[in-house]
Design a protein around this motif. Sequence first.
Motif, mmCIF file in Angstrom:
data_model
loop_
_atom_site.group_PDB
_atom_site.id
_atom_site.type_symbol
_atom_site.label_atom_id
_atom_site.label_comp_id
_atom_site.label_asym_id
_atom_site.label_seq_id
_atom_site.Cartn_x
_atom_site.Cartn_y
_atom_site.Cartn_z
ATOM 1 N N THR A 1 55.985 18.405 24.962
ATOM 2 C CA THR A 1 56.273 18.195 23.551
ATOM 3 C C THR A 1 55.134 17.495 22.826
ATOM 4 N N GLY A 2 55.027 17.751 21.546
ATOM 5 C CA GLY A 2 54.028 17.056 20.733
ATOM 6 C C GLY A 2 54.632 15.871 20.012
ATOM 7 N N GLN A 3 55.911 15.630 20.249
ATOM 8 C CA GLN A 3 56.614 14.565 19.515
ATOM 9 C C GLN A 3 57.497 13.800 20.488
ATOM 10 N N VAL A 4 57.218 12.521 20.684
ATOM 11 C CA VAL A 4 58.035 11.754 21.636
ATOM 12 C C VAL A 4 58.753 10.624 20.914
ATOM 13 N N MET A 5 59.807 10.133 21.533
ATOM 14 C CA MET A 5 60.537 9.001 20.980
ATOM 15 C C MET A 5 59.922 7.717 21.528
ATOM 16 N N ALA A 6 59.724 6.734 20.642
ATOM 17 C CA ALA A 6 59.185 5.459 21.111
ATOM 18 C C ALA A 6 60.205 4.744 21.987
ATOM 19 N N SER A 7 61.472 5.055 21.777
ATOM 20 C CA SER A 7 62.531 4.306 22.465
ATOM 21 C C SER A 7 62.814 4.848 23.863
ATOM 22 N N ALA A 8 62.117 5.918 24.262
ATOM 23 C CA ALA A 8 62.342 6.455 25.601
ATOM 24 C C ALA A 8 60.996 6.585 26.303
ATOM 25 N N PRO A 9 60.986 6.441 27.635
ATOM 26 C CA PRO A 9 59.723 6.619 28.338
ATOM 27 C C PRO A 9 59.303 8.090 28.296
ATOM 28 N N PHE A 10 57.998 8.341 28.371
ATOM 29 C CA PHE A 10 57.520 9.722 28.464
ATOM 30 C C PHE A 10 56.309 9.750 29.383
ATOM 31 N N GLN A 11 55.930 10.949 29.773
ATOM 32 C CA GLN A 11 54.838 11.053 30.745
ATOM 33 C C GLN A 11 53.645 11.821 30.186
ATOM 34 N N SER B 1 46.585 15.340 20.767
ATOM 35 C CA SER B 1 47.230 14.353 19.909
ATOM 36 C C SER B 1 48.739 14.540 19.961
ATOM 37 N N PHE B 2 49.440 13.473 19.722
ATOM 38 C CA PHE B 2 50.918 13.579 19.705
ATOM 39 C C PHE B 2 51.486 12.563 18.717
ATOM 40 N N ASN B 3 52.721 12.816 18.329
ATOM 41 C CA ASN B 3 53.399 11.939 17.382
ATOM 42 C C ASN B 3 54.412 11.059 18.096
ATOM 43 N N SER C 1 45.441 20.831 20.110
ATOM 44 C CA SER C 1 46.770 21.416 20.165
ATOM 45 C C SER C 1 47.785 20.396 19.679
ATOM 46 N N GLN C 2 48.723 20.830 18.878
ATOM 47 C CA GLN C 2 49.771 19.936 18.397
ATOM 48 C C GLN C 2 51.025 20.079 19.273
ATOM 49 N N ALA C 3 50.971 20.995 20.215
ATOM 50 C CA ALA C 3 52.180 21.311 20.960
ATOM 51 C C ALA C 3 52.330 20.457 22.218
ATOM 52 N N GLY C 4 51.521 19.411 22.333
ATOM 53 C CA GLY C 4 51.697 18.537 23.482
ATOM 54 C C GLY C 4 50.980 19.035 24.725
ATOM 55 N N GLU C 5 50.152 20.058 24.597
ATOM 56 C CA GLU C 5 49.425 20.535 25.763
ATOM 57 C C GLU C 5 48.005 20.918 25.384
ATOM 58 N N ARG C 6 47.069 20.599 26.275
ATOM 59 C CA ARG C 6 45.686 20.992 26.077
ATOM 60 C C ARG C 6 45.203 21.644 27.364
ATOM 61 N N ARG D 1 37.049 19.826 37.893
ATOM 62 C CA ARG D 1 37.373 20.806 36.856
ATOM 63 C C ARG D 1 38.708 20.466 36.221
ATOM 64 N N PRO D 2 38.700 20.063 34.951
ATOM 65 C CA PRO D 2 39.967 19.764 34.285
ATOM 66 C C PRO D 2 40.706 21.069 34.008
ATOM 67 N N ILE D 3 41.997 21.031 34.143
ATOM 68 C CA ILE D 3 42.786 22.235 33.873
ATOM 69 C C ILE D 3 43.638 22.033 32.633
ATOM 70 N N SER D 4 44.483 21.001 32.649
ATOM 71 C CA SER D 4 45.321 20.796 31.470
ATOM 72 C C SER D 4 45.753 19.349 31.337
ATOM 73 N N LEU D 5 46.140 19.010 30.127
ATOM 74 C CA LEU D 5 46.723 17.702 29.839
ATOM 75 C C LEU D 5 48.006 17.950 29.066
ATOM 76 N N ARG D 6 49.072 17.267 29.499
ATOM 77 C CA ARG D 6 50.385 17.528 28.907
ATOM 78 C C ARG D 6 51.103 16.233 28.593
ATOM 79 N N VAL D 7 51.849 16.234 27.487
ATOM 80 C CA VAL D 7 52.767 15.134 27.205
ATOM 81 C C VAL D 7 54.175 15.677 27.440
ATOM 82 N N THR D 8 54.939 15.015 28.298
ATOM 83 C CA THR D 8 56.283 15.532 28.604
ATOM 84 C C THR D 8 57.345 14.471 28.407
ATOM 85 N N GLU D 9 58.511 14.924 27.962
ATOM 86 C CA GLU D 9 59.683 14.052 27.827
ATOM 87 C C GLU D 9 60.272 13.802 29.215
#
Lengths: 426, 301
Positions: free
Chosen positions: A293-303, A392-394, A258-263, A279-287
């Motif tokens: 989100t699939g795209q985070v800023m290097a200059s800000a923390p993300f989770q 994956s994320f950018n 998934s490119q949308a920041g969630e699996r 049992r895995p349910i999901s993996l997420r990248v969040t601002e």
Amino acid sequence: MSNVAIHVSDLGKLYRIGTLPSGYRTLRDALVEGVGGLLRRRSSAVRRPSSDAIWALRHVSFHVEQGQVLGIIGPNGAGKSTLLKLLSRVTDPTEGYAEVHGRVGSLLEVGTGFHPELTGRENIYLNGAILGMKRIEIERKFDEIVAFAEVEKFIDTPVKRYSSGMYLRLAFAVAAHLEPEVLVVDEVLAVGDAEFQRKCLGKMSDVAQQGRTVLFVSHNMSAILRLTEETLVIRGGQLVMRAPTPEAIDFYMTSGMSQAGERRWELDEPAIVAASPFRPISLRVTEATGRTTGQVMASAPFQVAFEYELAQDITGLRVGLYLFTSRGEAVFTSFDTDDPLSFEEHAARRAGRYVSRCTIPADLLNEGRFVLGVNASSFRIRSYFTDENALSFNVDGTGSPGSHWAERRRGPLRPALPWEIAEAMR
Amino acid sequence: MVQTAPGGRAVGRGFVMEVTLGAAGREPAPVTILKPARGWASLDLKELWRYRELVFFLIWRDVKVRYKQTLLGAAWAVLKPLFSMIIFYIIFGRLAGIGTDGAPGPVFYFAGLLPWVLFQDGVTKAGASLVAGSNLITKVYFPRMAIPLAAVVAGVVDFMVAFAVLVVMMISYGVHLTGWVWTLPLFLLLALVTSLGVGLWLSAMNVAYRDVGYVTPFIVQAWLYASPVAYSTTLIPQGPWRVLYGLNPMAGVVQGFRWAILGVGEPALGLLLTSTAAALILLISGMVYFRRMERTFADVV
């Protein structure tokens, strides 16, 4: 068209399942089948793609120009080796057409035909002949081969007395001195120590520089990057992409994710079933705002948040992340109970649903694409679940340390580090 | 620019080899065409000839390994027919009292056993050769026939060693060479042709059906008693029966071999011609069958 080395058009190879895992048939099977076939009144006289047959490769078309070094990547069982076997004439295609201009040297395995009882010298001749070298050619290159393999002292010793390193060096040395117009190489670099691999890579790039056409299959992404300019991605027997190597590797490492920041993991995937009681349910990248989100800023923390369920209590569980670059280099590994205090507190995790959340600090990662993997295990007891290509994320590098210089920085990290500039003492 | 011009064109095994002039015209760069093969393949012996050096190296490997791995090495080449000779001499010569056409028993049996052992080893080794060489077949291209061919021809070295012993035996028994000894290589060749013919059939079948490996010893044993090794062809009634007996090519080989060096029996031209024809039919049909099965070897073995 005069400088085309390989032209492949709509090539396909069908394997009967029975013949695939090198299972031989007995005469009885054949008789039973034969009689059965008669009873069915030869309804299947034409080769039909029945359920017990699979296409290892199908509808593959491409061409390679003379002097081009082409990489081939794809997951295990994608059909890479089948393609090389077809091109080196080891097996016949089931459909399609291909043209190879010039002699083909195939290196599907080092040391093919080596006999343990024969000496190094004898094996050089035998192996050379098997790989298609003429006797005078082998004689001419004999000293060079021995020197490359560094086995001068043991050249008249049976190779069964060789160390595995010496054996491999000798085997590769013979193969490396083949001089066909088209060289087909499958994963020979997967063996041997780092020193030997460096040497092989060096030799391979020499070969490439001599203007010979090379097809190179490997799981070693850095070798592919170093040796090839263009790469084919093969998946499920199909050619899915042909692109400049960095792009192709990036696509291969991140596609299907998934490119949308969630699996999310589906319940019925075999790996999920096997992971029980985890049992895995999901993996997420969040601002920071909580938005996925699939795209985070290097200059800000993300989770990065990993949600999972335990069907029963698990002792000593640790849930963690792997971070890779899109070229497959590991950047770091981190677990939710890395802190000893936290490990004590969560020594036994009750059945239930959890989220393990990790904060990636600002100014740590360089710009580019990254791949996240997950792992859940009890150290030295059991590894419940691993998925190295989960998401994956950018990373957008705007505002990263040093971004007042418009340049690309090397390495996967671009951390803000404390610097001090002082006048040196005399 | 160098003009590439298509040259000779030979169709075989689903591959069409077109010879074109390569860059700078130094060596012709062949163009290989890959496409699905259908039906019967041509024998394409030209391709086998191009790989003659490989055939030579495979023979050389087989011989070398055979003599390196065994304690007694070359002695086995002599011991095997020697033991059989002793057994035949006791059972057939002494107990059963079957005649040896006036030749000394030991020499009679030994002379018959030499071409027989060549045939037997060739068939057994060739039959198992493709399966034993499966790592080669699945990794490198070359005409597959090179493997059973090398296995058969490698037996000639054993034959030569045993032949030296036969010469010694003949001297000590005071048997004189006949004037027909120059025909010996022809019978040797006939033995090789027969051995290769049977070997090609068995090796190709063995790839798909491993049962062949179990059946081979029985075939060989039955064949031994069907051939005039332990007895003389003079036991077979004269006339059409003896000619028919020649349908077993080894009958012609063994009979002719004894005749050429010991002068026993007679040339038996009818039997010999039948045997030669039978051997050639075995070889050609073996080659055709082998070529037909060849394209599946790498997938099935």
